[in-house]
Design an enzyme around this catalytic site. Structure first.
Site, short mmCIF file in Angstrom:
data_model
loop_
_atom_site.label_atom_id
_atom_site.label_comp_id
_atom_site.label_asym_id
_atom_site.label_seq_id
_atom_site.Cartn_x
_atom_site.Cartn_y
_atom_site.Cartn_z
N ASP A 98 -9.14 23.81 -43.57
CA ASP A 98 -9.04 24.66 -44.77
C ASP A 98 -10.37 24.70 -45.52
OD1 ASP A 98 -8.09 21.86 -45.07
OD2 ASP A 98 -8.18 22.31 -47.21
N ASN A 99 -11.32 23.88 -45.10
CA ASN A 99 -12.64 23.89 -45.73
C ASN A 99 -13.70 24.46 -44.79
OD1 ASN A 99 -11.57 22.77 -48.04
ND2 ASN A 99 -12.09 20.67 -47.49
N ASP B 286 -16.46 24.56 -50.37
CA ASP B 286 -15.69 23.46 -50.94
C ASP B 286 -16.51 22.17 -51.02
OD1 ASP B 286 -13.69 25.19 -51.35
OD2 ASP B 286 -12.15 24.08 -50.27
N ARG C 172 -6.34 25.41 -56.80
CA ARG C 172 -7.05 25.45 -58.09
C ARG C 172 -8.22 26.44 -58.02
NH1 ARG C 172 -10.59 20.09 -58.68
NH2 ARG C 172 -11.01 19.72 -56.48
P1 AMP Z 1 -9.86 20.12 -50.69
O1 AMP Z 1 -9.80 19.40 -49.39
O2 AMP Z 1 -10.38 19.33 -51.84
O3 AMP Z 1 -10.61 21.41 -50.56
O4 AMP Z 1 -8.37 20.50 -51.15
C1 AMP Z 1 -7.27 20.57 -50.29
C2 AMP Z 1 -6.15 21.33 -50.93
O5 AMP Z 1 -5.77 20.71 -52.16
C3 AMP Z 1 -6.45 22.77 -51.28
O6 AMP Z 1 -5.31 23.52 -51.05
C4 AMP Z 1 -6.78 22.71 -52.75
O7 AMP Z 1 -6.53 23.94 -53.39
C5 AMP Z 1 -5.82 21.63 -53.23
N1 AMP Z 1 -6.29 20.95 -54.44
C6 AMP Z 1 -7.32 20.08 -54.56
N2 AMP Z 1 -7.44 19.65 -55.83
C7 AMP Z 1 -6.47 20.27 -56.54
C8 AMP Z 1 -6.05 20.26 -57.91
N3 AMP Z 1 -6.66 19.51 -58.82
N4 AMP Z 1 -5.02 21.04 -58.25
C9 AMP Z 1 -4.38 21.80 -57.35
N5 AMP Z 1 -4.70 21.85 -56.07
C10 AMP Z 1 -5.73 21.11 -55.66
MG MG Z 2 -10.61 23.03 -49.94
#
Ligand code: AMP
Ligand code: MG
Length: 535
Positions: free
Chosen positions: A280-281, A290, A113
């Site tokens: 990934d963060n 993030d 996103r």
């Molecule tokens: P995060 O740990 O929140 O940074 O996210 C982990 C993964 O989930 C990353 O690849 C983000 O791009 C994906 N992600 C988190 N929220 C969404 C969303 N609402 N729509 C699409 N991808 C998401």
């Molecule tokens: Mg992330």
């Protein structure tokens, strides 16, 4: 806003294409979910939104990319930073990356996103990549919608700017807009989905590459793309290291370790808990990136994590952040190994991480206490400090700020006089029993004695302490208050907090109400003391 302000026909942004030009692109260009191979990114445009509305923008980030208030208050600004309009020269794309989540390899993740709009090089030669978060689905959205809600966007927008002004390495935020559309979220994953207001933050950083950006190619056995990405990173963000070679790869990894140490030491200093330190963060530049279920330590509790998704293991708790950062660096080292084919230098960097961290933590702790330098004998002072901070519920930020006002040369103070500067830091009066107060005062006297060894005046110590111990942090309940108002269409608190948090070390007496400890209503309220990954 006058009509004249609205009549800005375009924004003076010139885009640079080095990422797109130098790295392999996904050959598919339509927007459907897929596993992407041998490519660092996929071209994808933001989704158009119904009724974009500007909530707030950061003047400084705007200035960094050459935009004035007039530009930021124009219709075109809100159109561009909601993803409704593409400026000439924009080639939006989502990055491909993988990651270890909660200790396990999760395969391809990618910008699910986030959509990069492009890179600006300003007159000072700084690189600012602009990225929309919440601008719709990408090939990496997996089973999610690519959107973001106002509550999490307010949190990222204000917090990343606040962190910058605290002196913590971080991505920054240009703008926060409402999309005028609803987004369904089950805030606590408990079967209660609700519509919330959609929002988009435009973030800015010299690079959004993560550890997972490299891990994905190692996992796929695609050493060619891995090498291209590493060489690109060194050339663009670590040019002082010289032309890529095995030696340079090692120096680069070592520098990533050092940048990561610095970032975590700053987190510990200000009481920040990231909450989701998955690989990934983890930014390759050692930036805080993030902003999800992060939180600020209010009562000092080394085991605290704001993330309800991690409540049982507390993998990402406050006191564990350095160990996790090191674990993450091991994953990065594993990914880089095929380019280096020698484990020894990588192991050395990982070991140095621990040594550097321990040394910098000591220096930071000494600075928080206003000591000229850390001495070996301070170990017990620090251990005793951490005991009294947990003996009764104590607000970390207010404690250090209060401690700066302690008079260390007046040796005949009563217990009550000694504790007076700390009065605001305690949450529960009933916990301040005579026995507990005696222990706290015992530590305060130990501290006075230690400071007297340095011989610096109370005034210089107070000044020095107040440059490393903030008065204002983006307390979890402040985020909630700003969101509650913004959800009602009142953006004044978002803007006011953004301004107050630009000067976190200054007294700002007329803003002192933003420095007080968490009120009782916020103790158990969702969003103030507990957060999930739902955003
Ligand atoms: P995060 O740990 O929140 O940074 O996210 C982990 C993964 O989930 C990353 O690849 C983000 O791009 C994906 N992600 C988190 N929220 C969404 C969303 N609402 N729509 C699409 N991808 C998401
Ligand atoms: Mg992330």
């Amino acid at each position: 806003m006058t009509n004249q302000l609205k009549h800005v026909s375009t924004l003076p942004l010139q885009f640079n294409y080095r990422f797109n030009d130098e790295l392999p692109a996904d050959i598919e260009t339509d927007n459907h979910l897929r596993i992407v191979a041998a490519a660092c990114f996929s071209y994808v445009n933001p989704k158009a939104v119904k009724a974009p509305k500007l909530v707030a923008y950061s003047k400084e980030v705007a200035t960094n990319i050459g935009l004035s208030d007039r530009h930021c208050e124009s219709d075109i600004f809100v159109d561009v930073f909601s993803g409704n309009t593409l400026l000439k020269g924009m080639q939006p794309y989502a990055q491909c990356y993988g990651g270890h989540q909660f200790g396990h390899w999760a395969g391809q993740l990618g910008d699910g996103r986030a959509i990069n709009l492009g890179e600006i090089i300003n007159d000072a030669g700084e690189h600012h990549l602009l990225q929309l978060k919440g601008a719709g689905p990408t090939p990496y959205s997996r089973n999610a919608d690519g959107l973001a809600v106002l509550r999490s966007s307010v949190r990222e927008f204000i917090c990343s700017e606040a962190m910058y002004h605290l002196g913590v390495p971080t991505t920054r935020a240009l703008s926060l807009v409402l999309t005028g559309e609803e987004v369904i979220r089950d805030m606590f994953y408990d079967g209660n989905p609700k519509p919330e207001q959609g929002a988009i933050v435009c973030r800015s950083a010299p690079s959004f590459l993560r550890f997972g950006s490299y891990e994905i190619f190692a996992a796929q056995g695609d050493l060619d793309t891995l090498r291209r990405l590493v060489d690109y990173t060194i050339k663009t963000d670590f040019p002082h290291l010289g032309k890529p070679s095995i030696e340079v790869y090692i120096s680069w990894f070592n520098e990533v370790c050092e940048l990561t140490v610095k970032m975590v030491v700053h987190w510990m200093r200000v009481g920040f808990v990231h909450g989701v330190m998955n690989t990934d963060n983890m930014s390759i530049l050692g930036l805080t990136i993030d902003y999800g279920p992060y939180g600020w330590l209010e009562s000092y509790d080394p085991n605290w994590t704001p993330n309800t998704t991690d409540a049982s293991n507390k993998r990402y708790r406050y006191s564990h952040q350095a160990q996790i950062a090191q674990w993450n660096l091991v994953q990065l080292a594993n990914a880089l190994y095929p380019l280096i084919e020698d484990t020894e230098p990588l192991k050395r960097c990982i070991n140095d991480f621990a040594t550097n961290y321990a040394a910098q933590l000591e220096t930071m702790r000494a600075a928080k206490l206003g000591l000229v330098a850390y001495r070996e004998s301070d170990n017990s002072l620090i251990a005793n400090l951490h005991k009294i901070l947990q003996l009764v519920e104590t607000d970390m930020t207010l404690f250090y700020r209060g401690l700066a006002d302690l008079k260390v040369y007046q040796q005949d103070q009563t217990d009550a006089q000694l504790m007076a500067p700390l009065a605001q830091a305690y949450y529960v009066d009933a916990q301040l029993t005579t026995e507990n107060k005696t222990q706290i005062c015992q530590w305060l006297r130990e501290y006075q004695q230690r400071v007297r060894l340095d011989g610096i005046t109370d005034e210089s110590r107070r000044k020095a302490m107040n440059t490393v111990n903030p008065k204002y942090v983006f307390r979890n309940y402040l985020a909630q208050l700003a969101t509650d108002k913004a959800e009602q269409g009142d953006f004044s608190l978002v803007k006011e907090l953004l301004e107050v948090l630009r000067h976190p070390y200054d007294e700002q007496p007329d803003k002192a109400h933003f420095s007080i400890k968490r009120p009782d209503w916020a103790r158990q309220r969702a969003g103030c003391s507990m957060l999930s990954c739902s955003s």
